[in-house]
Write a protein that holds these residues in place. Sequence first.
Motif, PDB file in Angstrom:
ATOM      1  N   ASP A 117       0.490  -1.033   0.196  1.00  0.00           N
ATOM      2  CA  ASP A 117      -0.094  -0.291  -0.095  1.00  0.00           C
ATOM      3  C   ASP A 117       1.196   1.033   0.045  1.00  0.00           C
ATOM      4  O   ASP A 117       2.142   0.659   0.567  1.00  0.00           O
ATOM      5  CB  ASP A 117      -1.083   0.008   0.970  1.00  0.00           C
ATOM      6  N   VAL A 118       0.558   2.267  -0.289  1.00  0.00           N
ATOM      7  CA  VAL A 118       1.159   3.770  -0.217  1.00  0.00           C
ATOM      8  C   VAL A 118       0.281   4.781  -0.341  1.00  0.00           C
ATOM      9  O   VAL A 118      -1.026   4.871  -0.491  1.00  0.00           O
ATOM     10  CB  VAL A 118       1.864   3.871  -1.932  1.00  0.00           C
ATOM     11  N   THR A 119       0.227   5.612   0.726  1.00  0.00           N
ATOM     12  CA  THR A 119      -0.341   7.221   0.637  1.00  0.00           C
ATOM     13  C   THR A 119       0.424   8.621   0.129  1.00  0.00           C
ATOM     14  O   THR A 119       1.858   8.182   0.399  1.00  0.00           O
ATOM     15  CB  THR A 119      -1.085   7.580   2.000  1.00  0.00           C
ATOM     16  N   ILE A 120       0.106   9.516  -0.712  1.00  0.00           N
ATOM     17  CA  ILE A 120       1.269  10.392  -0.931  1.00  0.00           C
ATOM     18  C   ILE A 120       0.522  11.110  -1.193  1.00  0.00           C
ATOM     19  O   ILE A 120      -0.913  11.931  -0.976  1.00  0.00           O
ATOM     20  CB  ILE A 120       0.637  10.343  -2.904  1.00  0.00           C
ATOM     21  N   ARG A 121       0.975  12.183  -0.284  1.00  0.00           N
ATOM     22  CA  ARG A 121       0.569  13.604   0.558  1.00  0.00           C
ATOM     23  C   ARG A 121       1.597  15.105  -0.690  1.00  0.00           C
ATOM     24  O   ARG A 121       2.800  14.666  -0.769  1.00  0.00           O
ATOM     25  CB  ARG A 121       0.671  13.452   1.897  1.00  0.00           C
ATOM     26  N   ARG A 122       0.953  15.832  -1.096  1.00  0.00           N
ATOM     27  CA  ARG A 122       1.823  16.889  -1.259  1.00  0.00           C
ATOM     28  C   ARG A 122       2.078  17.682   0.215  1.00  0.00           C
ATOM     29  O   ARG A 122       1.755  17.876   0.674  1.00  0.00           O
ATOM     30  CB  ARG A 122       0.378  17.603  -2.337  1.00  0.00           C
ATOM     31  N   ALA A 123       4.149  18.081  -0.592  1.00  0.00           N
ATOM     32  CA  ALA A 123       4.683  18.607   0.468  1.00  0.00           C
ATOM     33  C   ALA A 123       5.278  20.133  -0.206  1.00  0.00           C
ATOM     34  O   ALA A 123       6.029  20.462  -1.399  1.00  0.00           O
ATOM     35  CB  ALA A 123       6.200  18.056   0.591  1.00  0.00           C
ATOM     36  N   TRP A 124       3.874  20.668  -0.284  1.00  0.00           N
ATOM     37  CA  TRP A 124       4.578  22.436  -1.163  1.00  0.00           C
ATOM     38  C   TRP A 124       5.656  23.044  -0.732  1.00  0.00           C
ATOM     39  O   TRP A 124       5.850  22.951   0.369  1.00  0.00           O
ATOM     40  CB  TRP A 124       3.396  23.087  -0.247  1.00  0.00           C
ATOM     41  N   PRO A 125       6.775  23.900  -1.553  1.00  0.00           N
ATOM     42  CA  PRO A 125       5.352  24.048  -2.895  1.00  0.00           C
ATOM     43  C   PRO A 125       5.994  22.877  -3.805  1.00  0.00           C
ATOM     44  O   PRO A 125       5.805  22.976  -5.315  1.00  0.00           O
ATOM     45  CB  PRO A 125       6.164  25.415  -2.857  1.00  0.00           C
ATOM     46  N   HIS A 126       7.122  22.173  -3.913  1.00  0.00           N
ATOM     47  CA  HIS A 126       7.500  21.566  -4.958  1.00  0.00           C
ATOM     48  C   HIS A 126       7.580  19.976  -4.451  1.00  0.00           C
ATOM     49  O   HIS A 126       7.958  19.255  -5.421  1.00  0.00           O
ATOM     50  CB  HIS A 126       9.040  22.336  -5.427  1.00  0.00           C
ATOM     51  N   GLY A 127       7.129  19.318  -3.432  1.00  0.00           N
ATOM     52  CA  GLY A 127       7.646  18.555  -2.620  1.00  0.00           C
ATOM     53  C   GLY A 127       6.273  17.121  -2.863  1.00  0.00           C
ATOM     54  O   GLY A 127       5.059  17.850  -2.876  1.00  0.00           O
TER      55      GLY A 127
END
Length: 241
Positions: A96-106
Amino acid sequence: MADRLAEREAMRRHRVLRRVVLWTVAAVATAGIVWAALFSPLLGLDPDDVRVSGEGTVVDPAEVTAVAARSQGVPLPRLDTVAMRDEVLGLNGVRDVTIRRAWPHGLVLRLTSREPVAAVPVDDGFALLDAEGVRVRTDDAEPEGLPVVDVPLDDEGAVALAAALVVLNALPADLHAEVAEVSARTRDTVEMRLRDGALVVWGGGGDVALKVRVLQTLRALPENADVTVFDVSVPTTPVTR
């Protein structure tokens, strides 16, 4: 009267013009924000700012990073994380995997890996299986620290293999570490060979918690130091010999 009417008309036109100007400025500002967020490189994904965790002993984090890197430069608000997640789930060893945006570029990708719990002998070595029986890797030599399950990886051995994995998954970590081999002809004939040579006749998958407690108690008794067989298949009446 004519002058007053002209003055009122002029004021009305001024108010209308001011509203039009304000609306235009607001529309331009909104369009600029939307363009900056969705189409400019201002919030574009930078592969150097991708963080991967939870890869365990099977998943190659470089493969996960490579999947994310294919979206380099795509603004984070437009990033298709659903498609990216599906692609990561297709990698070997990823459960399984969870993906989270890490602002501003990651991006932050947290994995759940399919950690091997048993090894099964096959023609080209040893197939490493996770707790669900999924084959995650094949090693040439017997892996150190993993119990070897003597059950064929075919339809005929599927039931016995499932029973063996149920038993292994139910064992506490310290007892699991003592298991060297597991064998089963049917779901009700599971046996374990411990690393000190003792044989544990486990039986079926029922009363797991009770069987664990009985086995641990029996092995802790000083008078059982020389016992080579612990039969807990009927945990209410265990047998040692």
